[in-house]
Design a protein around this motif. Structure first.
Motif, mmCIF file in Angstrom:
data_model
loop_
_atom_site.group_PDB
_atom_site.id
_atom_site.type_symbol
_atom_site.label_atom_id
_atom_site.label_comp_id
_atom_site.label_asym_id
_atom_site.label_seq_id
_atom_site.Cartn_x
_atom_site.Cartn_y
_atom_site.Cartn_z
ATOM 1 N N ASP A 172 56.158 82.792 112.339
ATOM 2 C CA ASP A 172 55.713 82.820 114.163
ATOM 3 C C ASP A 172 57.007 83.112 114.575
ATOM 4 O O ASP A 172 57.349 83.620 115.736
ATOM 5 C CB ASP A 172 55.018 81.922 114.607
ATOM 6 N N GLN A 173 58.585 82.803 114.305
ATOM 7 C CA GLN A 173 59.473 82.957 115.124
ATOM 8 C C GLN A 173 60.365 84.786 114.491
ATOM 9 O O GLN A 173 60.900 85.171 114.694
ATOM 10 C CB GLN A 173 60.243 81.931 114.414
ATOM 11 N N HIS B 207 60.535 88.425 115.834
ATOM 12 C CA HIS B 207 60.564 88.657 116.454
ATOM 13 C C HIS B 207 60.479 90.010 116.610
ATOM 14 O O HIS B 207 59.177 90.689 117.342
ATOM 15 C CB HIS B 207 61.838 88.733 117.178
ATOM 16 N N TRP C 133 56.410 90.497 116.267
ATOM 17 C CA TRP C 133 56.154 90.352 117.685
ATOM 18 C C TRP C 133 56.534 91.519 118.218
ATOM 19 O O TRP C 133 54.812 92.310 118.532
ATOM 20 C CB TRP C 133 56.555 89.245 118.873
ATOM 21 N N THR D 295 52.087 90.022 126.080
ATOM 22 C CA THR D 295 52.091 88.695 125.235
ATOM 23 C C THR D 295 52.880 89.105 124.388
ATOM 24 O O THR D 295 54.088 88.146 123.677
ATOM 25 C CB THR D 295 50.898 88.547 124.871
ATOM 26 N N CYS D 296 52.987 90.246 123.715
ATOM 27 C CA CYS D 296 53.624 90.082 122.008
ATOM 28 C C CYS D 296 54.837 89.964 122.791
ATOM 29 O O CYS D 296 55.420 89.490 122.221
ATOM 30 C CB CYS D 296 52.955 91.005 121.146
ATOM 31 N N LYS E 176 56.686 89.309 125.347
ATOM 32 C CA LYS E 176 56.853 87.732 125.924
ATOM 33 C C LYS E 176 58.129 87.260 124.993
ATOM 34 O O LYS E 176 58.444 86.672 124.614
ATOM 35 C CB LYS E 176 56.122 87.718 126.557
ATOM 36 N N ASN E 177 56.826 86.866 123.429
ATOM 37 C CA ASN E 177 57.062 86.506 122.700
ATOM 38 C C ASN E 177 57.998 86.685 121.791
ATOM 39 O O ASN E 177 59.028 86.261 121.696
ATOM 40 C CB ASN E 177 56.093 86.621 121.520
ATOM 41 N N LEU F 71 60.706 86.015 123.768
ATOM 42 C CA LEU F 71 61.477 84.649 124.218
ATOM 43 C C LEU F 71 62.995 84.871 122.637
ATOM 44 O O LEU F 71 63.456 83.692 122.668
ATOM 45 C CB LEU F 71 60.187 83.542 123.826
ATOM 46 N N LEU F 72 62.694 84.884 121.765
ATOM 47 C CA LEU F 72 63.431 84.885 120.735
ATOM 48 C C LEU F 72 64.571 86.035 120.639
ATOM 49 O O LEU F 72 65.355 85.149 119.442
ATOM 50 C CB LEU F 72 62.086 84.570 119.301
#
Length: 129
Positions: free
Chosen positions: A36-37, A39, A42, A60-61, A63-64, A67-68
């Motif tokens: 799930d990390q 990127h 995502w 949302t994707c 943003k994720n 974040l990474l």
């Protein structure tokens, strides 16, 4: 199922380039189930969602992904592009919600005529009794 995120991601990109957005999204999801990390997955999933018109899910994707990898210019550009589409969609929705229903003049005329008829018949019946 293949559990190597790199090969799943490559397969997802191949499928995405053929235009099969659903299968590409499924493969990118598979990548994220393994890691799930990841990127890149995502971001790719965000692109697929955006192309499918699912702008909120795409955001949302992105943003994720950000974040990474906060400074990735491609992710920032993709999110910006998606958010412009999302803004247009929100504006269209709010315009449709704000507009009052237009009532045709004919409905006013017919309504007034029916009201006048009811009043006239009522007065007539009162006078004959």
């Amino acid at each position: 199922m293949n559990s190597n995120p790199n090969s799943l991601f490559r397969e997802g990109k191949k499928v995405w380039h053929t235009g099969n957005l659903q299968q590409a999204a499924d493969l990118f999801f598979d990548v994220l189930e393994v890691d799930d990390q990841y990127h890149l997955a995502w971001n790719a999933l965000g692109v697929v969602y955006s192309q499918a018109g699912e702008y909120e899910d795409a955001d949302t994707c992105f943003k994720n992904a950000l974040l990474l990898a906060p400074d990735n210019p491609v992710y920032l550009q993709n999110r910006g592009r998606n958010n412009r589409k999302l803004k247009i969609l929100w504006e269209l929705k709010s315009e449709n919600m704000k507009k009052p229903a237009k009532i045709s003049r004919m409905y006013y005329i017919v309504g007034f005529a029916v009201l006048a008829l009811i009043v006239g018949v009522t007065l007539f019946l009162l006078l004959i009794h």
